[in-house]
Design an enzyme around this catalytic site. Sequence first.
Site, PDB file in Angstrom:
ATOM      1  N   SER A 103       3.581  -3.100  -8.660  1.00 51.56           N
ATOM      2  CA  SER A 103       4.392  -4.255  -8.266  1.00 51.56           C
ATOM      3  C   SER A 103       5.793  -4.184  -8.857  1.00 51.56           C
ATOM      4  O   SER A 103       5.959  -3.994 -10.056  1.00 51.56           O
ATOM      5  CB  SER A 103       3.737  -5.550  -8.758  1.00 51.56           C
ATOM      6  OG  SER A 103       2.422  -5.629  -8.312  1.00 51.56           O
ATOM      7  N   HIS A 151       4.312  -4.706  -1.902  1.00 52.85           N
ATOM      8  CA  HIS A 151       3.810  -3.337  -1.809  1.00 52.85           C
ATOM      9  C   HIS A 151       4.092  -2.803  -0.406  1.00 52.85           C
ATOM     10  O   HIS A 151       3.319  -3.068   0.518  1.00 52.85           O
ATOM     11  CB  HIS A 151       2.286  -3.284  -1.987  1.00 52.85           C
ATOM     12  CG  HIS A 151       1.811  -3.679  -3.352  1.00 52.85           C
ATOM     13  ND1 HIS A 151       1.577  -2.775  -4.346  1.00 52.85           N
ATOM     14  CD2 HIS A 151       1.507  -4.875  -3.873  1.00 52.85           C
ATOM     15  CE1 HIS A 151       1.156  -3.405  -5.416  1.00 52.85           C
ATOM     16  NE2 HIS A 151       1.097  -4.686  -5.163  1.00 52.85           N
ATOM     17  N   HIS A 199      -5.742  -1.521  -2.896  1.00 54.14           N
ATOM     18  CA  HIS A 199      -6.546  -2.241  -3.892  1.00 54.14           C
ATOM     19  C   HIS A 199      -7.951  -2.495  -3.353  1.00 54.14           C
ATOM     20  O   HIS A 199      -8.135  -2.704  -2.155  1.00 54.14           O
ATOM     21  CB  HIS A 199      -5.923  -3.601  -4.221  1.00 54.14           C
ATOM     22  CG  HIS A 199      -4.536  -3.526  -4.764  1.00 54.14           C
ATOM     23  ND1 HIS A 199      -3.434  -3.392  -3.957  1.00 54.14           N
ATOM     24  CD2 HIS A 199      -4.074  -3.552  -6.034  1.00 54.14           C
ATOM     25  CE1 HIS A 199      -2.348  -3.355  -4.712  1.00 54.14           C
ATOM     26  NE2 HIS A 199      -2.698  -3.431  -5.976  1.00 54.14           N
ATOM     27  N   TYR A 202      -9.602  -5.173  -3.730  1.00 58.57           N
ATOM     28  CA  TYR A 202      -9.719  -6.537  -3.193  1.00 58.57           C
ATOM     29  C   TYR A 202      -9.208  -6.654  -1.756  1.00 58.57           C
ATOM     30  O   TYR A 202      -9.445  -7.664  -1.095  1.00 58.57           O
ATOM     31  CB  TYR A 202      -9.014  -7.561  -4.096  1.00 58.57           C
ATOM     32  CG  TYR A 202      -7.524  -7.355  -4.272  1.00 58.57           C
ATOM     33  CD1 TYR A 202      -6.623  -7.642  -3.255  1.00 58.57           C
ATOM     34  CD2 TYR A 202      -7.016  -6.879  -5.476  1.00 58.57           C
ATOM     35  CE1 TYR A 202      -5.267  -7.455  -3.421  1.00 58.57           C
ATOM     36  CE2 TYR A 202      -5.663  -6.688  -5.650  1.00 58.57           C
ATOM     37  CZ  TYR A 202      -4.789  -6.980  -4.625  1.00 58.57           C
ATOM     38  OH  TYR A 202      -3.446  -6.780  -4.793  1.00 58.57           O
ATOM     39  N   GLU A 203      -8.514  -5.639  -1.277  1.00 57.02           N
ATOM     40  CA  GLU A 203      -8.066  -5.683   0.119  1.00 57.02           C
ATOM     41  C   GLU A 203      -9.228  -5.394   1.074  1.00 57.02           C
ATOM     42  O   GLU A 203      -9.076  -5.508   2.288  1.00 57.02           O
ATOM     43  CB  GLU A 203      -6.944  -4.667   0.349  1.00 57.02           C
ATOM     44  CG  GLU A 203      -5.657  -5.032  -0.375  1.00 57.02           C
ATOM     45  CD  GLU A 203      -4.591  -3.959  -0.217  1.00 57.02           C
ATOM     46  OE1 GLU A 203      -3.856  -4.025   0.782  1.00 57.02           O
ATOM     47  OE2 GLU A 203      -4.494  -3.070  -1.082  1.00 57.02           O
ATOM     48  N   ALA A 231       1.265  -3.840 -12.613  1.00 56.74           N
ATOM     49  CA  ALA A 231       1.549  -5.105 -13.285  1.00 56.74           C
ATOM     50  C   ALA A 231       0.227  -5.601 -13.842  1.00 56.74           C
ATOM     51  O   ALA A 231      -0.817  -5.432 -13.206  1.00 56.74           O
ATOM     52  CB  ALA A 231       2.121  -6.109 -12.296  1.00 56.74           C
ATOM     53  N   MET A 254      -5.938  -5.418 -11.625  1.00 59.20           N
ATOM     54  CA  MET A 254      -6.849  -5.243 -10.482  1.00 59.20           C
ATOM     55  C   MET A 254      -6.713  -3.866  -9.832  1.00 59.20           C
ATOM     56  O   MET A 254      -7.071  -3.689  -8.664  1.00 59.20           O
ATOM     57  CB  MET A 254      -6.565  -6.322  -9.417  1.00 59.20           C
ATOM     58  CG  MET A 254      -6.598  -7.743  -9.962  1.00 59.20           C
ATOM     59  SD  MET A 254      -6.088  -8.929  -8.710  1.00 59.20           S
ATOM     60  CE  MET A 254      -5.981 -10.444  -9.678  1.00 59.20           C
ATOM     61  N   SER A 255      -6.182  -2.906 -10.572  1.00 56.56           N
ATOM     62  CA  SER A 255      -5.936  -1.598  -9.938  1.00 56.56           C
ATOM     63  C   SER A 255      -6.118  -0.466 -10.963  1.00 56.56           C
ATOM     64  O   SER A 255      -6.791  -0.632 -11.963  1.00 56.56           O
ATOM     65  CB  SER A 255      -4.510  -1.569  -9.369  1.00 56.56           C
ATOM     66  OG  SER A 255      -3.555  -1.584 -10.398  1.00 56.56           O
ATOM     67  N   ASN A 308       2.636 -11.508 -17.333  1.00 54.09           N
ATOM     68  CA  ASN A 308       2.247 -12.914 -17.562  1.00 54.09           C
ATOM     69  C   ASN A 308       1.154 -12.974 -18.620  1.00 54.09           C
ATOM     70  O   ASN A 308       0.432 -11.999 -18.820  1.00 54.09           O
ATOM     71  CB  ASN A 308       1.701 -13.511 -16.253  1.00 54.09           C
ATOM     72  CG  ASN A 308       0.507 -12.724 -15.729  1.00 54.09           C
ATOM     73  OD1 ASN A 308       0.668 -11.618 -15.184  1.00 54.09           O
ATOM     74  ND2 ASN A 308      -0.682 -13.249 -15.922  1.00 54.09           N
ATOM     75  N   HIS A 341       1.220 -15.237  -8.244  1.00 58.78           N
ATOM     76  CA  HIS A 341       1.735 -13.932  -7.839  1.00 58.78           C
ATOM     77  C   HIS A 341       3.258 -13.923  -7.938  1.00 58.78           C
ATOM     78  O   HIS A 341       3.865 -12.907  -8.250  1.00 58.78           O
ATOM     79  CB  HIS A 341       1.282 -13.614  -6.407  1.00 58.78           C
ATOM     80  CG  HIS A 341       1.671 -12.257  -5.917  1.00 58.78           C
ATOM     81  ND1 HIS A 341       1.338 -11.096  -6.588  1.00 58.78           N
ATOM     82  CD2 HIS A 341       2.391 -11.856  -4.840  1.00 58.78           C
ATOM     83  CE1 HIS A 341       1.826 -10.050  -5.938  1.00 58.78           C
ATOM     84  NE2 HIS A 341       2.480 -10.488  -4.881  1.00 58.78           N
TER      85      HIS A 341
END
Length: 267
Positions: free
Chosen positions: A26, A56, A78, A80-81, A108, A206-207, A230, A242
């Site tokens: 990101s 992305h 990812h 989650y996609e 990120a 998440m990656s 964050n 996000h």
Amino acid sequence: MMNDTLDYIQEYTDSFEPEVGIILGSGLGNLASLYKEYTIPYTDIPGFVSSTIEGHSGNLVFGNISGKRVVMMQGRFHYYEGYSMEEITYPIKVMKNLGVKTLILTNAAGIVNKSFRPGDLMVITDHINMLGNNPLIGKNDDKLGPRFPDMSEVYNKDLIKIADEVARLLKINLKHGVYIASSGPSYETPAEIRMARIIGADAAGMSTVPEAIVGNYCSMKVLGISCLTNFASGISSKKLSHQEVMETAVSVNKQFRQLLIEILKKI
Ligand code: HPA
């Protein structure tokens, strides 16, 4: 399928032979725009799926940075996609086949270790896979790597040392830490982040873990760097968004880019 992918890429790039592969997380995608010699949209590449997330874009970009021949993923896939682990890590195998020896993974991530601050950069020293899946499940391709790959040094110690040296020269206070991956797309709960801290994680995302596993499996040297965007859930009273992740990533983009450019000079 792999032969179709390689044929297409080699024809498009005049048989460019990259030595380093970089996955741009990101807010880092512009590194590819700055150094592009060949840009191929994922949608054009046989065997590639396409990325669906804001921030992305989906291109495979070839260029020279700091005298190194580099292939960059401008946008990653990812879990989650809804893609399979196989689909997510297919580009790593493609890079391996193109001749890539060193894999640089960026992302990120949320802060789990309370001594870190948003905007810090962290070199990944190890990871914890909480994705509930593994990209190596299934029939093994013995030509790529062993059935039961050793994982005692996924993130190459020499590359970590180089990152540290470069950070010192650039006066970047580069943190070290363990990255924990869960599937998302929901952010973690405060209880999950407390658990992550107890089991030894410093940053949550998440990656990266699937790509690192496959890179290590097929004998690439792997370097991972997180942009800590964050405080993870429950650490501050602020809700996660996000938008905050993207804003922080963009705000340290220049520093992150410089770090990568200088690292490339030394590998
Ligand atoms: N959690 C998981 N993934 C993330 C975060 C987070 O707090 N920030 C950026 N990616």
